[in-house]
Design a protein around this motif. Structure first.
Motif, PDB file in Angstrom:
ATOM      1  N   UNK A 170       0.860  -1.190   0.000  1.00  0.00           N
ATOM      2  CA  UNK A 170       0.000   0.000   0.000  1.00  0.00           C
ATOM      3  C   UNK A 170       0.895   1.238   0.000  1.00  0.00           C
ATOM      4  N   UNK A 171       0.331   2.371  -0.403  1.00  0.00           N
ATOM      5  CA  UNK A 171       1.035   3.642  -0.211  1.00  0.00           C
ATOM      6  C   UNK A 171       0.002   4.753  -0.129  1.00  0.00           C
ATOM      7  N   UNK A 172      -0.137   5.305   1.067  1.00  0.00           N
ATOM      8  CA  UNK A 172      -1.144   6.345   1.313  1.00  0.00           C
ATOM      9  C   UNK A 172      -0.714   7.131   2.551  1.00  0.00           C
ATOM     10  N   UNK A 173      -1.443   8.216   2.821  1.00  0.00           N
ATOM     11  CA  UNK A 173      -1.182   8.996   4.039  1.00  0.00           C
ATOM     12  C   UNK A 173      -0.049   9.993   3.877  1.00  0.00           C
ATOM     13  N   UNK A 174       0.392  10.215   2.648  1.00  0.00           N
ATOM     14  CA  UNK A 174       1.492  11.151   2.395  1.00  0.00           C
ATOM     15  C   UNK A 174       0.941  12.571   2.219  1.00  0.00           C
ATOM     16  N   UNK A 175       1.820  13.598   2.384  1.00  0.00           N
ATOM     17  CA  UNK A 175       1.342  14.971   2.204  1.00  0.00           C
ATOM     18  C   UNK A 175       0.952  15.231   0.749  1.00  0.00           C
ATOM     19  N   UNK A 176      -0.111  16.035   0.563  1.00  0.00           N
ATOM     20  CA  UNK A 176      -0.512  16.434  -0.791  1.00  0.00           C
ATOM     21  C   UNK A 176      -0.218  17.922  -0.942  1.00  0.00           C
ATOM     22  N   UNK A 177       0.733  18.245  -1.797  1.00  0.00           N
ATOM     23  CA  UNK A 177       1.019  19.648  -2.070  1.00  0.00           C
ATOM     24  C   UNK A 177       0.416  19.999  -3.437  1.00  0.00           C
ATOM     25  N   UNK A 178       0.593  21.235  -3.893  1.00  0.00           N
ATOM     26  CA  UNK A 178      -0.061  21.612  -5.168  1.00  0.00           C
ATOM     27  C   UNK A 178       0.398  20.762  -6.358  1.00  0.00           C
ATOM     28  N   UNK A 201       0.982  17.403  -6.184  1.00  0.00           N
ATOM     29  CA  UNK A 201       0.736  15.970  -5.994  1.00  0.00           C
ATOM     30  C   UNK A 201      -0.420  15.498  -6.866  1.00  0.00           C
ATOM     31  N   UNK A 202      -0.145  14.486  -7.684  1.00  0.00           N
ATOM     32  CA  UNK A 202      -1.203  13.861  -8.489  1.00  0.00           C
ATOM     33  C   UNK A 202      -1.349  12.383  -8.150  1.00  0.00           C
ATOM     34  N   UNK A 203      -0.367  11.806  -7.457  1.00  0.00           N
ATOM     35  CA  UNK A 203      -0.367  10.369  -7.168  1.00  0.00           C
ATOM     36  C   UNK A 203      -1.608   9.979  -6.369  1.00  0.00           C
ATOM     37  N   UNK A 204      -2.317   8.954  -6.835  1.00  0.00           N
ATOM     38  CA  UNK A 204      -3.486   8.457  -6.115  1.00  0.00           C
ATOM     39  C   UNK A 204      -3.031   7.539  -4.983  1.00  0.00           C
ATOM     40  N   UNK A 205      -3.703   7.674  -3.834  1.00  0.00           N
ATOM     41  CA  UNK A 205      -3.404   6.749  -2.743  1.00  0.00           C
ATOM     42  C   UNK A 205      -3.844   5.348  -3.163  1.00  0.00           C
ATOM     43  N   UNK A 206      -3.115   4.351  -2.643  1.00  0.00           N
ATOM     44  CA  UNK A 206      -3.494   2.976  -2.993  1.00  0.00           C
ATOM     45  C   UNK A 206      -3.366   2.057  -1.790  1.00  0.00           C
ATOM     46  N   UNK A 207      -4.307   1.110  -1.699  1.00  0.00           N
ATOM     47  CA  UNK A 207      -4.248   0.074  -0.662  1.00  0.00           C
ATOM     48  C   UNK A 207      -3.812  -1.256  -1.265  1.00  0.00           C
ATOM     49  N   UNK A 253       3.942  -7.070   4.867  1.00  0.00           N
ATOM     50  CA  UNK A 253       2.854  -6.301   4.256  1.00  0.00           C
ATOM     51  C   UNK A 253       3.314  -4.849   4.267  1.00  0.00           C
ATOM     52  N   UNK A 254       3.556  -4.303   3.080  1.00  0.00           N
ATOM     53  CA  UNK A 254       4.313  -3.054   2.959  1.00  0.00           C
ATOM     54  C   UNK A 254       3.407  -1.837   2.899  1.00  0.00           C
ATOM     55  N   UNK A 255       3.687  -0.862   3.770  1.00  0.00           N
ATOM     56  CA  UNK A 255       3.025   0.443   3.682  1.00  0.00           C
ATOM     57  C   UNK A 255       3.907   1.458   2.968  1.00  0.00           C
ATOM     58  N   UNK A 256       5.164   1.110   2.776  1.00  0.00           N
ATOM     59  CA  UNK A 256       6.085   1.919   1.969  1.00  0.00           C
ATOM     60  C   UNK A 256       7.286   1.049   1.657  1.00  0.00           C
ATOM     61  N   UNK A 257       7.979   1.389   0.586  1.00  0.00           N
ATOM     62  CA  UNK A 257       9.215   0.651   0.275  1.00  0.00           C
ATOM     63  C   UNK A 257      10.255   0.909   1.368  1.00  0.00           C
ATOM     64  N   UNK A 258      10.171   2.108   1.991  1.00  0.00           N
ATOM     65  CA  UNK A 258      11.070   2.415   3.099  1.00  0.00           C
ATOM     66  C   UNK A 258      10.877   1.403   4.237  1.00  0.00           C
ATOM     67  N   UNK A 259       9.599   1.108   4.545  1.00  0.00           N
ATOM     68  CA  UNK A 259       9.304   0.140   5.620  1.00  0.00           C
ATOM     69  C   UNK A 259       9.838  -1.237   5.247  1.00  0.00           C
TER      70      UNK A 259
END
Ligand SMILES: O=c1[nH]c(=O)c2[nH]c(=O)[nH]c2[nH]1
Length: 279
Positions: free
Chosen positions: A154-162, A164-170, A209-215
């Motif tokens: 998954x990748x979601x919960x990130x900051x949205x600045x002007x 940002x177009x990336x859609x959150x995903x589960x 179960x990945x919430x980010x590649x960093x994790x």
């Protein structure tokens, strides 16, 4: 204004060495890419061109081949033999680093039986880096090991600045090409240590179960340090090999997570060192 020579080293890059062991009817092969880098009292050649202390890089290349005559063994051991040799045989040389890429070759199965002399290149490249300056430091690693999870990311919960177009995903595809390098704090059976470390890296990539590649990266490094006590620290470089779901609605089609555009550039690049707090 004073001008001085800074850090320097010289050596032969990428000597390609293949060793064929013909002792048994089932041949074995070792396939190395060896890079030497020597440093020490080398001011004279830089400042005046006096080569009294400059063992030619051509000789370094020849040494790689000569030392292979009776077998090379594990890349860590072969690198250590060479590094020691250059420091111990050349009075001006204080430190030698030998880097080896070792390409794996798997024996082919032909007609249901293991082939005697036919091989196919294996995935990923094993690496070793050894420095000798009176003491040995040994690192091992892997590069170009391409892995992919079709779900469990998954990748979601990130900051949205002007911008940002990336859609959150589960639920997304997570793919990377693992480059890892780990420093040994103790000698060990290099082959076993490498195989086990690789197994831990792969298992963790698959299981988290990945919430980010960093994790995922941190979990991979942490698992190695938890289970391999000979490893002092590990550095991981994980390019995020993006798999972008394709919008098929212009064609009147849905896309329930089945059609992706695998893009190669640009890519996210996630890098970290995971270490022991006593390392
Ligand atoms: O796992 C991820 N980490 C990021 O930092 C990132 N940034 C991004 O665009 N996608 C992702 N995915």
């Amino acid at each position: 204004m004073g001008i001085v020579l800074g850090d320097n080293s010289y050596g032969k890059a990428e000597t390609r060495l293949v060793f064929v062991d013909r002792a048994a009817p089932q041949h074995r092969i070792v396939d190395f890419n060896v890079t030497t880098a020597l440093s020490g009292d080398l001011a004279a050649t830089h400042l005046t061109g006096d080569n009294t202390d400059v063992l030619p890089t051509d000789s370094q290349k020849n040494t790689v081949f000569a030392f292979a005559r009776d077998g090379v063994g594990e890349p860590e051991d072969f690198a250590a033999r060479l590094a020691r040799h250059f420091v111990e045989s050349q009075p001006a040389i204080r430190s030698a680093t030998v880097d080896i890429e070792s390409y794996g070759w798997d024996r082919m199965t032909v007609g249901g039986a293991p082939a005697h002399h036919s091989f196919v290149r294996a995935a990923g490249t094993r690496t070793a880096s050894v420095t000798y300056d009176g003491t040995l430091s040994v690192s091992s690693g892997i590069t170009d090991l391409v892995v992919l999870n079709t779900t469990g990311s998954e990748f979601w919960g990130y900051p949205k600045d002007p911008y940002t177009t990336l859609a959150e995903t589960k639920d997304r595809v997570l793919a990377t090409a693992v480059t890892a390098r780990w420093r040994h704090r103790a000698g060990s059976d290099w082959a076993v240590s490498h195989a086990e470390t690789l197994r831990l890296l792969l298992e963790t990539f698959a299981e988290v179960h990945s919430l980010s590649l960093q994790q995922t990266l941190y979990a991979m490094g942490r698992r190695v340090l938890e289970e391999r006590e000979e490893v002092a620290e590990i550095r991981l470089e994980l390019p995020n090999k993006h798999h972008i779901p394709v919008d098929l609605s212009p064609f009147g089609l849905d896309n329930p997570g089945v059609v992706f555009h695998a893009t190669d550039r640009p890519y996210g690049l996630i890098q970290a060192t995971v270490t022991r707090d006593d390392a």
